[in-house]
Design an enzyme around this catalytic site. Sequence first.
Site, mmCIF file in Angstrom:
data_model
loop_
_atom_site.group_PDB
_atom_site.id
_atom_site.type_symbol
_atom_site.label_atom_id
_atom_site.label_comp_id
_atom_site.label_asym_id
_atom_site.label_seq_id
_atom_site.Cartn_x
_atom_site.Cartn_y
_atom_site.Cartn_z
ATOM 1 C CB ALA A 85 0.098 1.436 -4.446
ATOM 2 C CD GLU A 86 -2.564 5.267 -1.325
ATOM 3 O OE1 GLU A 86 -2.482 6.454 -1.680
ATOM 4 O OE2 GLU A 86 -3.614 4.610 -1.404
ATOM 5 C CB SER A 87 3.889 7.760 -0.605
ATOM 6 O OG SER A 87 4.405 6.720 0.219
ATOM 7 C CB VAL B 13 -0.956 -0.001 1.215
ATOM 8 C CG1 VAL B 13 -1.654 1.352 1.353
ATOM 9 C CG2 VAL B 13 -1.990 -1.117 1.077
ATOM 10 C CE1 TYR C 214 -3.554 2.525 -3.967
ATOM 11 C CE2 TYR C 214 -5.246 0.967 -3.294
ATOM 12 C CZ TYR C 214 -4.198 1.805 -2.975
ATOM 13 O OH TYR C 214 -3.785 1.917 -1.674
#
Length: 225
Positions: free
Chosen positions: A96-98, A93, A204
């Site tokens: 994928a996010e940052s 996660v 995502y």
Amino acid sequence: MSTRTATSAPRRRPAATASSRRIADRRRREARMRRRRGLAILAAAGLALCAVLMLRPAFHHAVKEISLPLRHEDIIRQQARDKGLDPALIAGVIYAESHFIDGRTSSAGAEGLMQLTPATAHYIAQKSGGTAFRTSDLGTPQVNISYGAFYLRYLMRRYGNDVPLVLAAYNAGEGNVDKWIASARAKGKDLDIDAIPFGETRSYVTKVLDARKQYRSTYRHELGL
């Protein structure tokens, strides 16, 4: 009259000229120089090989860090253990996010490693007893990962540990996922990844699942797997 015959004098090689001596000296010097160059080349090759062998692990580590970065693994392990989560999922996660870049803020106002919105973070603070929480705390890796893991655990319980649904809700919100589930059930189906209406959310979910697999195989030791 004497009959003794005169003996002939022994033949001698002609004395070397100065020019031939210079040629011979030059050839000897050139031969020595060639040997020295050869030894220097062998020594340089040996040093280069040693350097490659010594730097190879660091090079591979650097390549791995660029393509699949990992930071704050101690916090990830701790939060995964405390909240009963897969540490590779938390890492996926964050990836994928940052992409593990601290201090990142999205155009929608989501902040930090796990890209939490202030509204979500304050909701988590109320549920987790974080009475002293301030929005600026999302820039702290410990707080950000802790709150992100809390939200993942909440979604896991809400969606029966169905990881694709959890990730879809993390990305698109619970309201959207609930609508999609209801629409799929009305047709007698379960909501799968391909049926998610939002292309961004489909991508995502797939990205996080792929990253989780890679983190499991690449960072087993670092993630305590």
